[in-house]
Design an enzyme around this catalytic site. Structure first.
Site, PDB file in Angstrom:
ATOM      1  N   THR A  12       0.755  -1.494  -0.267  1.00  0.00           N
ATOM      2  CA  THR A  12       0.268  -0.140  -0.056  1.00  0.00           C
ATOM      3  C   THR A  12       1.161   0.863  -0.467  1.00  0.00           C
ATOM      4  O   THR A  12       0.509   2.223  -0.928  1.00  0.00           O
ATOM      5  CB  THR A  12      -0.887  -0.006   1.584  1.00  0.00           C
ATOM      6  N   SER A  57       1.698  -7.883  -0.614  1.00  0.00           N
ATOM      7  CA  SER A  57       2.948  -8.460  -0.171  1.00  0.00           C
ATOM      8  C   SER A  57       2.125 -10.456   0.297  1.00  0.00           C
ATOM      9  O   SER A  57       2.777 -11.069   0.590  1.00  0.00           O
ATOM     10  CB  SER A  57       2.769  -8.572   1.569  1.00  0.00           C
ATOM     11  N   SER A  58       0.604 -10.432  -0.406  1.00  0.00           N
ATOM     12  CA  SER A  58       0.295 -11.803   0.043  1.00  0.00           C
ATOM     13  C   SER A  58       1.335 -12.499  -1.394  1.00  0.00           C
ATOM     14  O   SER A  58       0.549 -13.922  -1.142  1.00  0.00           O
ATOM     15  CB  SER A  58      -0.651 -11.445  -0.268  1.00  0.00           C
ATOM     16  N   THR A 275       3.462 -21.502  20.784  1.00  0.00           N
ATOM     17  CA  THR A 275       1.456 -20.995  21.105  1.00  0.00           C
ATOM     18  C   THR A 275       0.659 -20.738  20.713  1.00  0.00           C
ATOM     19  O   THR A 275       1.176 -20.264  19.488  1.00  0.00           O
ATOM     20  CB  THR A 275       1.823 -20.718  22.943  1.00  0.00           C
TER      21      THR A 275
END
Ligand code: ASP
Length: 338
Positions: A12, A57-58, A275
């Site tokens: 962006t 960036s995906s 976790t």
């Protein structure tokens, strides 16, 4: 005057609204000064290079990380610092990946981006960009870079790259580093926390771009049907599995699951336990529901983020097979865990 190389990968931040169509379009980064004239008032010399095809960036993958790492290493001697403009969505993955690719850094590599394009009035991009450049150019009185690691700068905070995660899709404060405090905070002045900065024991830059994608990530949830995951545990292309478990590393004592895990490890697979909690660490054996992991040789990922766990494994799986992968997983290699 320090020399900074600005590497534009997309996202962006580098977009501007086409006044005719109203669509967001990437602008030519060679003209960055036209869009951010404030850069001319900084006491740094800036040059820029860009991905041939800037991307959301995906779309990032191991090949793009390699290109970014090589852009830094190819120009390493000619600049005092590097600022990588990147979409925020997978920035924490790229920053983690580059921390393993670029070991022995003595110069800053600062990732930044924005939630709003740099051409919009309320953009967060200008401040992020200007301060990231300022940080990348900061040196002590002997001309030594203050930051000598891969970091993420976003909304007044500088985080260690491999400790950061994107936590908001719409807040300007889009990143956090829940298990490691900020390296610096930008207020009226940039306040550094010098004792938190990473210093590599290596004397020179060592570049490791041979990452492997032979791994999988499984996030547990109550009611999970482990039979569905059998294909992952038995796929010969899967050499390692990151397990996102509950709390301090706990999982249900399901016989199918335990058989899948122990058979996978018996065949030479590596299981890394992290976790799902945003902060805190895995402590295998603290509860009965995690002692199975301890018994069969699941590696505790302690307080690694998912992004750091995945990229650390990608790095280690890409190393020569003589390397003791399980041993290396338990070491903090570039400040990624405690
Ligand atoms: N989808 C965008 C990207 O990650 C969002 C951003 O730039 O912040 O490339």
């Amino acid at each position: 005057m320090t020399n900074i190389l600005l590497i534009y990968t997309g996202g962006t931040i580098g977009m501007i609204k086409n006044p005719l169509t109203g669509e967001l379009e990437s602008f030519n980064f060679k003209h960055i000064h036209d869009h951010v004239p404030e850069l001319g008032r900084l006491n740094v010399h800036i040059e820029s290079i860009s991905f041939d095809q800037p991307i959301d960036s995906s779309e990032m993958n191991l090949g793009h990380w390699k290109i970014m790492a090589e852009m830094v290493s190819d120009h390493y001697e000619n600049y005092d610092g590097f600022v990588i403009l990147h979409g925020s969505d997978t920035m924490a993955f790229s920053a983690s990946a580059l921390s393993f690719m670029l070991q022995g850094l003595k110069k800053p590599v600062v990732f930044t981006g924005s939630q709003l394009p740099i051409g919009t009035i309320r953009t967060d991009g200008k401040e992020n960009l200007i301060t990231a450049i300022e940080i990348a150019g900061m040196q002590d009185e002997h001309g030594v870079a203050l930051l000598q690691e891969v970091a993420v700068y976003f909304e007044y905070s500088l985080y260690r790259g491999n400790r950061s995660s994107k936590i908001s899709a719409n807040q300007f404060e889009a990143f956090q580093s829940p298990n490691y405090p900020e390296l610096a905070k930008a207020g009226v002045q940039i306040e550094w926390q010098k004792d938190r900065l990473f210093r590599s024991p290596l004397n020179a830059l060592n570049v490791f771009t041979a990452f492997s994608d032979e791994l999988a990530l499984i996030r547990l949830f109550p009611g999970i049907h482990f039979g569905v995951y059998e294909t992952i545990f038995t796929n010969p292309q899967v050499k390692a599995i990151v397990l996102e478990t509950y709390g301090s590393g706990n999982a249900p004592s399901d016989a199918t699951f335990q058989a899948l895990v122990s058979n996978f490890i018996a065949r030479g697979g590596v299981v890394l336990n992290i976790t799902q909690c945003g902060s805190g660490a895995v402590q295998q054996g603290a509860y009965q529901t995690s002692s199975f992991f301890e018994r069969v040789g699941v590696v505790s990922g302690r307080n690694l983020t998912s992004e750091a766990a995945i990229t650390k494994l990608m790095y280690l799986l890409g190393q020569p097979s003589t390397l003791d992968l399980k041993q290396k997983l338990q070491e903090s290699l570039v400040g990624e865990m405690d």
